[in-house]
Design a protein around this motif. Structure first.
Motif, short mmCIF file in Angstrom:
data_model
loop_
_atom_site.label_atom_id
_atom_site.label_comp_id
_atom_site.label_asym_id
_atom_site.label_seq_id
_atom_site.Cartn_x
_atom_site.Cartn_y
_atom_site.Cartn_z
N ARG A 1 1.29 -1.28 0.10
CA ARG A 1 -0.47 -0.53 0.15
C ARG A 1 0.88 1.32 -0.09
O ARG A 1 0.25 2.21 -0.81
N ILE A 2 1.84 1.07 0.70
CA ILE A 2 2.93 2.14 0.78
C ILE A 2 3.83 2.51 -0.62
O ILE A 2 3.86 3.08 -1.31
N ILE A 3 4.74 1.55 -1.00
CA ILE A 3 5.33 0.97 -1.84
C ILE A 3 4.56 1.34 -3.47
O ILE A 3 4.83 1.85 -4.74
N LEU A 4 3.29 0.24 -3.66
CA LEU A 4 2.88 0.26 -4.96
C LEU A 4 1.12 0.41 -4.66
O LEU A 4 1.02 -0.61 -5.06
N PRO A 5 0.72 1.63 -4.75
CA PRO A 5 -0.71 1.79 -4.22
C PRO A 5 -0.80 1.96 -5.39
O PRO A 5 -2.66 0.75 -5.05
N GLU A 6 -0.52 2.20 -6.69
CA GLU A 6 -1.51 1.53 -7.82
C GLU A 6 -1.86 -0.13 -8.48
O GLU A 6 -2.83 -0.24 -8.42
N LEU A 7 -0.99 -0.65 -7.56
CA LEU A 7 -1.56 -1.96 -7.56
C LEU A 7 -2.22 -2.63 -6.42
O LEU A 7 -3.76 -3.32 -7.18
N VAL A 8 -2.53 -2.14 -5.73
CA VAL A 8 -3.62 -2.49 -4.71
C VAL A 8 -5.01 -1.57 -5.15
O VAL A 8 -5.97 -2.36 -4.55
N ALA A 9 -4.94 -0.75 -5.79
CA ALA A 9 -6.01 -0.22 -6.24
C ALA A 9 -7.00 -0.75 -6.99
O ALA A 9 -8.17 -1.09 -7.07
N MET A 10 -5.91 -2.07 -7.31
CA MET A 10 -6.17 -2.94 -8.71
C MET A 10 -7.31 -4.23 -7.83
O MET A 10 -8.09 -5.02 -8.07
N ASP A 11 -7.82 -4.08 -6.89
CA ASP A 11 -7.80 -4.90 -5.42
C ASP A 11 -9.26 -5.43 -5.23
O ASP A 11 -9.77 -4.77 -4.68
N VAL A 12 -10.13 -5.07 -6.24
CA VAL A 12 -11.53 -4.41 -6.15
C VAL A 12 -12.20 -5.61 -7.03
O VAL A 12 -11.72 -5.42 -8.49
N VAL A 13 -13.37 -5.89 -6.54
CA VAL A 13 -14.56 -6.45 -8.13
C VAL A 13 -15.69 -5.59 -7.11
O VAL A 13 -16.21 -5.93 -6.37
N GLU A 14 -16.04 -5.22 -8.10
CA GLU A 14 -17.59 -4.04 -8.20
C GLU A 14 -18.97 -5.22 -9.09
O GLU A 14 -18.45 -5.38 -10.07
N THR A 15 -20.25 -4.72 -8.41
CA THR A 15 -21.15 -5.79 -9.15
C THR A 15 -22.04 -4.93 -9.63
O THR A 15 -22.35 -4.24 -8.89
N ARG A 16 -22.55 -4.68 -10.79
CA ARG A 16 -24.04 -3.72 -10.64
C ARG A 16 -24.82 -4.90 -11.74
O ARG A 16 -24.51 -5.36 -12.71
N ASN A 17 -26.13 -4.86 -11.46
CA ASN A 17 -26.99 -5.36 -12.26
C ASN A 17 -26.42 -6.47 -11.88
O ASN A 17 -26.72 -7.41 -13.45
N GLY A 18 -25.88 -7.25 -10.87
CA GLY A 18 -25.52 -7.89 -11.50
C GLY A 18 -24.59 -8.69 -12.35
O GLY A 18 -24.15 -9.91 -12.19
N ARG A 19 -23.35 -7.81 -12.22
CA ARG A 19 -22.55 -8.37 -13.49
C ARG A 19 -20.83 -8.00 -12.42
O ARG A 19 -21.18 -6.46 -12.11
#
Ligand code: ATP
Ligand code: MG
Length: 474
Positions: A240-258
């Motif tokens: 999170r401190i060294i490469l926050p850009e990578l950490v920002a990729m750890d998400v899964v978002e769902t909308r309308n079931g997708r």
């Protein structure tokens, strides 16, 4: 990993250089040990040319005494302000240091150093597996001093600090990077208490210079399964401190079931894939960064669902600042990574449709010499769980590769077309179309193909004249 008795250790260090160090130390009446990585690697059966020697007393004096014994074949450098000396001899680098005790202030990695015992010196080392010493003095030659159970930890595959990990990491936060690096290199488990101290002290990484962090990251990157290192770095909060850009990729978002895929774990899969295919460090970095632009480009579209339009371009634009922050080279290597991130979608788009000559030719033109690396990256990028889909991509990539080879072959032939043609040959030697012209052309072409002469006018002209003379034409 092997078990070693003291007698077996003595046999392993039964080398001229160790006996010479032994004699030097005995002559001065000083206790002397080989310590750290060299001892660890004896157990791990990894050859090593870096030898660290601790002397209870002056390390420099033993180094000087050793130099006298070896003479001109050894080269010695003495660093008086550090109290250390280095002897280079027969491809080996031997580092001498006096046993020391260290105490740290809060804002610096630089300790206050006092003379100490062997025990003090082992206490200041980073991990139990790096804190073992083998005595070199004649009476105790080969005796292992392992106060923290380093051998057991090697067997159990455990990384932990000799003393309270909070103090070890807080004193010198670089040790946190080394902790993850050793765990990755050796495929070891970071023991719970040590891991919790990583979490508590992660913020202290800010007092470590970028260059040292970059060194450790590169060592993690060069291992067989670099994802392990990045996952450990992530879990303990360092990433999170060294490469926050990578950490920002750890998400899964769902909308309308997708839902969209988790790009962090996808990236790590790509990284491990590519690490099976190549040792090229910068190609591995390109794999880690290939989707770095995704979080910024993510949009929801009622029809298409989640999109990441232009994430390759956005990602490529992020590369220079990431490299600068990590103190990575800002030269051709940065440009190479940026280019691969920028182009990483192209072969996939081509392979998704009918593979045309012109698309492949344009790709070849844009990627230049890095085309093979780009293909390697794209193949690693296919992580689909759908076997049929995966196979279709891999098949299409094969077609792209075949087309590339075919075009390269044709361009190669074009390049090898000698720069003097038949008409000129006829004019030169006053010939009519016929066998002689063919023979001269052939001689020229063979010479170029065999790399005997460069494809340039002057050398080819000389070759033609020689051949024509042989044939009795002049
Ligand atoms: P390698 O050379 O394979 O990276 P190594 O263990 O030999 O591993 P070095 O950096 O060469 O690592 O250091 C030699 C020894 O010095 C280590 O084994 C360890 O005992 C000690 N050491 C190195 N750096 C530190 C540190 N930051 N804190 C405490 N001890 C350290
Ligand atoms: Mg070393």
């Amino acid at each position: 990993m092997r078990d070693l008795t003291d007698a077996e250790l003595a046999e392993l260090i039964d080398k001229d250089i160790f006996h010479k160090i032994s004699d030097a130390a005995d002559k001065l009446g000083l206790e002397c040990y080989v310590v750290g990585g060299y001892v660890r690697d004896l157990f791990l059966e990894r050859p090593s040319n870096d030898i660290d020697v601790v002397v209870v007393g002056s390390g420099i004096s033993v180094a000087n005494e050793l130099k006298q014994r070896i003479g001109k074949r050894a080269h010695i450098s003495v660093f008086h302000n550090f109290g250390t000396a280095q002897v280079k001899f027969g491809g080996m680098e031997i580092e001498f240091v006096g046993a020391r005790k260290e105490s740290y202030s809060h804002d610096s990695r630089k300790p206050i150093v006092e003379d100490g015992t062997l025990e003090d010196d082992q206490n200041r080392r980073d991990f139990t597996i790096n804190a073992m010493a083998v005595c070199l003095n004649k009476g105790r030659f080969g005796e292992l001093v392992d106060p923290f159970g380093g051998v057991d930890d090697l067997w159990d595959g455990i990384i932990r600090t000799p003393l309270d990990p909070d103090i070890t990491f807080s004193d010198d936060p670089l040790r946190m990077m080394r902790c993850v690096r050793f765990a990755t290199q050796l495929n070891f488990f970071i023991e719970d208490e040590t891991f919790e101290a990583l979490e508590r002290n992660a913020d202290r990484i800010n007092i470590v210079s970028g260059e040292r962090i970059a060194d450790e990251l590169n060592k993690i990157m060069a291992t067989r399964t670099p994802s392990k290192g990045f996952i450990d770095l992530y879990r303990c909060g360092l990433l999170r401190i060294i490469l926050p850009e990578l950490v920002a990729m750890d998400v899964v978002e769902t909308r309308n079931g997708r839902a969209h895929k988790n790009n962090f774990y996808h990236t790590l899969e790509v990284l491990d894939n590519i690490s099976k295919a190549t040792d090229n460090l910068w190609l591995r970095w390109a794999a880690l960064f290939h989707d770095i632009g995704k979080p910024k480009s993510k949009r929801w579209d009622a029809l298409a669902g989640w999109t990441f339009h232009s994430h390759n371009i956005i990602g490529a634009k992020m590369i220079p600042s990431i490299f600068k922050r990590l103190k990575f080279p800002m030269d051709a290597k940065m440009k190479y990574v940026r280019k691969l991130v920028d182009l990483h979608m192209r072969p996939i788009i081509i392979a998704d449709e009918e593979v045309t000559d012109s698309a492949v030719r344009r790709l070849m033109n844009d990627a230049g010499d890095d085309i093979d690396d780009l293909m390697t990256l794209c193949e690693a990028d296919i992580t689909s769980k759908n076997a049929a889909r995966k196979q279709r991509f891999l098949d299409n990539f094969k077609t792209v590769r075949e087309k590339l080879d075919d075009l390269k072959e044709r361009d190669y032939k074009r390049l090898l077309q000698p720069c003097i043609d038949g008409d000129e040959i006829m004019a030169l030697f006053n010939l009519k179309p016929g066998r002689e012209v063919g023979e001269l052309k052939k001689a020229m072409k063979e010479a170029v193909l065999d790399n005997r002469v460069p494809n340039e006018r002057e050398p080819l002209m000389a070759l033609l004249k020689e051949k024509a003379a042989e044939m009795g034409l002049v």
